[in-house]
Design a protein around this motif. Structure first.
Motif, short mmCIF file in Angstrom:
data_model
loop_
_atom_site.label_atom_id
_atom_site.label_comp_id
_atom_site.label_asym_id
_atom_site.label_seq_id
_atom_site.Cartn_x
_atom_site.Cartn_y
_atom_site.Cartn_z
N UNK A 37 46.24 31.89 46.90
CA UNK A 37 45.43 31.34 47.99
C UNK A 37 44.06 32.02 48.11
N UNK A 38 43.71 32.83 47.11
CA UNK A 38 42.42 33.50 47.16
C UNK A 38 41.29 32.52 46.84
N UNK A 39 40.10 32.90 47.27
CA UNK A 39 38.92 32.10 46.99
C UNK A 39 38.18 32.66 45.78
N UNK A 40 37.24 31.87 45.28
CA UNK A 40 36.61 32.18 44.00
C UNK A 40 35.99 33.58 43.98
N UNK A 41 35.34 33.98 45.09
CA UNK A 41 34.71 35.30 45.12
C UNK A 41 35.75 36.41 44.98
N UNK A 42 36.91 36.23 45.66
CA UNK A 42 37.97 37.23 45.57
C UNK A 42 38.57 37.28 44.16
N UNK A 43 38.73 36.11 43.55
CA UNK A 43 39.25 36.06 42.18
C UNK A 43 38.31 36.82 41.24
N UNK A 44 37.01 36.57 41.39
CA UNK A 44 36.03 37.25 40.56
C UNK A 44 36.06 38.75 40.75
N UNK A 45 36.23 39.17 41.99
CA UNK A 45 36.27 40.60 42.30
C UNK A 45 37.50 41.25 41.66
N UNK A 46 38.64 40.58 41.70
CA UNK A 46 39.87 41.13 41.11
C UNK A 46 39.74 41.21 39.59
N UNK A 47 39.21 40.16 38.97
CA UNK A 47 39.04 40.18 37.51
C UNK A 47 38.07 41.30 37.11
N UNK A 48 37.02 41.47 37.88
CA UNK A 48 36.06 42.53 37.59
C UNK A 48 36.72 43.90 37.69
N UNK A 49 37.56 44.09 38.72
CA UNK A 49 38.27 45.37 38.89
C UNK A 49 39.25 45.60 37.75
N UNK A 50 39.99 44.57 37.37
CA UNK A 50 40.94 44.70 36.26
C UNK A 50 40.21 45.08 34.97
N UNK A 51 39.07 44.45 34.73
CA UNK A 51 38.30 44.75 33.52
C UNK A 51 37.86 46.22 33.52
#
Length: 530
Positions: A457-471
């Motif tokens: 249920x996350x929004x695009x900005x949150x998804x981007x932030x999580x992917x950035x953190x994982x990277x």
């Protein structure tokens, strides 16, 4: 604040390729540390090379019935290939047979010799009449006088302590297996005891950074008179002693190694002139030197090399030593002679390097010996990849179905979780807290936490932030997956470890994300059999 780090890992001996036991030690430790420091914004140079003048190279050439040069050439190429397959990046990989290295080591020796640092002694040593050779290091074996384990001459891998070959119990020549005789020979020695007070002060100032086994070794060594360390050997293979009075002698490889590291740094700086700011070993520049090594090398790096730096009155002492014990295979020490080994290159050609790195970190022999298990490796691999696939699938679905954008206040909810793990990891990348086991455990906990969040249920900005953190978080252990994650964000690969709302990227490449999920699913279905 940006710091310049000089990182070394010991030059591997060119008497064979690297197995997983080698890889799990200083090479992976140093590479993870270097990658982490880079993500934290520091400048790093990682130095190594090959140990071509080591006595074990000679014994291997005899065993394989070929020239020393051919032996070195083959295994040097194999070692470099293996390090590349493991994504271990070394900024300058020294060839110790080149003229620049030889001249620098000889110059370093002459500088100390002219200062009167060395002492000459004519004393008994072991000599093999059959082979017509004086025996030292790999050329002689017997029971260690300190721990009773089978040991080579001059130092014991098991207990890490130096020895006088004359004190070995039941000694024999490793070439012909015969018992040697005693015969007098002159050699130059470095008198460590002369530097006791300075070394004790140095150890006291840095003891908090050392692992327990290193502290124990230092304590044991200092509880007795420090030995005179042989600087020369009467032998045909090695860097010649540049003195007319020592014709036929070579410089001992453990002495060679210290100026060898310094020369590597100087050669690196000549090639990379734009990156050489404060990147030198000079004492007055106060460099940050972090050295990674197996515990069995500790005596020479911690005692001999630091005392040589003191004697030079020119070069800096190391800031920190990060040591490791032996890695085991199914409960037993890796052994090429018994065929009890997994060659790293063979393993990495059929297994993804990222998960091999992650598993070796998670089972790292830091404070004590640890074990590689086929069964545990397969379970670990599947758990990590299933977790990654689950997270990325949820993030993909969230990206497709949730098109809205959030305020910075809403983003803070995700950011708070990410910053918690950022702080934990940053702390573990400090020299005195550095632990591959703990780092890998924090990363496992981070992935589990993200997977358990309601991320569909996350929004695009949150998804981007999580992917950035994982990277960012995964990069030191899983560089390939990290770079794939970065491509999903349509970003040029960045080493930025900081997680902030202002840094998020909202553009997400669904096709690249889908490709990564497919690749990880493929890895989940494969299992190794040793």
């Amino acid at each position: 604040m940006c710091t310049n780090y000089i990182i070394t890992s010991p030059p591997p001996t060119t008497n064979g390729d690297l197995h997983l036991g080698h890889l799990s030690g200083p090479y992976l430790h140093a590479d993870v540390f270097a990658k982490a420091k880079q993500t934290l914004g520091h400048k790093v140079v990682h130095l190594s090379g090959t140990d071509d003048h080591q006595s074990y190279v000679v014994t291997k050439a005899k065993e394989e019935k070929r020239s020393i040069k051919d032996t070195i050439t083959e295994y040097r190429e194999e070692i470099i290939k293996t390090l590349l397959l493991a994504d271990i990046n070394i900024d300058f990989f020294e060839d110790p047979t080149n003229n620049k290295h030889i001249k620098f080591v000889q110059s370093f020796f002459l500088d100390l010799y002219e200062k009167g640092v060395f002492i000459e002694k004519n004393e008994l040593g072991y000599y093999c009449k059959t082979c017509d050779e004086f025996l030292f290091e790999a050329h002689i074996k017997g029971k260690c006088p300190n721990c009773s384990c089978i040991s080579g001459g001059n130092y014991c891998e098991a207990c890490g302590q130096p020895n006088n070959p004359l004190n070995l119990v039941e000694p024999y020549c490793t070439t012909c297996k015969k018992t040697p005789i005693k015969k007098k020979l002159s050699n130059l020695f470095f008198p460590l005891e002369n530097y006791r007070n300075l070394l004790e002060q140095y150890f006291d100032n840095n003891a908090s950074k050392y692992r327990s086994h290193l502290k124990d070794l230092i304590s044991n060594m200092l509880s007795q008179p420090l030995p005179d360390v042989p600087i020369t050997n009467y032998y045909k293979w090695g860097i010649p002693v540049p003195l007319d009075s020592f014709k036929g002698y070579i410089l001992n490889v453990w002495f060679e190694m210290f100026p060898g590291h310094i020369n590597s740094l100087e050669e690196y700086c000549k090639i990379n002139s734009e990156n050489n700011q404060n990147n030198n070993w000079l004492r007055n520049e106060n460099p940050h030197i972090v050295q990674f090594l197996g515990f069995d090398n500790s005596f020479y790096y911690i005692f001999l090399h630091q005392a040589l730096a003191l004697a030079s009155n020119k070069y800096a002492l190391s800031d920190s030593f990060i040591t490791n014990k032996f890695y085991l295979l199914e409960g037993q020490k890796f052994s090429t002679s018994r065929g009890h080994a997994i060659w790293a290159k063979d393993f990495l050609r059929k297994e993804p390097s990222d998960i091999v790195r992650f598993y070796l970190c998670n089972t790292s022999p830091e404070e004590e010996e640890n074990n590689f298990s086929e069964t545990e490796y397969n379970v670990f691999k599947n758990n990590i990849y299933h977790c990654l696939v689950s997270i990325l699938t949820k993030l993909k679905n969230a990206t497709i179905h949730n098109k809205q954008y959030l305020s910075n206040q809403d983003l803070k909810i995700v950011e708070t979780t990410l910053i918690k793990y950022e702080k934990k990891l940053t702390s573990l990348y400090k020299c005195h807290d550095f632990s591959l086991i703990q780092i890998s455990e924090v990363l496992k906990a981070f992935l589990t936490k993200i997977n358990h969040l309601n991320i569909e249920n996350l929004y695009k900005q949150q998804v981007g932030l999580i992917i950035k953190a994982m990277s960012s978080f995964l990069y030191p252990l899983m560089p390939k997956v990290s770079e794939c994650l970065n491509e999903i964000l349509n970003e040029k690969f960045s080493n930025n470890f900081s997680i902030q709302c202002s840094n998020f990227v909202s553009e997400i490449d669904i096709d690249t994300l889908d490709d990564l999920i497919k690749m990880l699913n493929k890895y989940c279905r494969s299992s190794i059999t040793i």
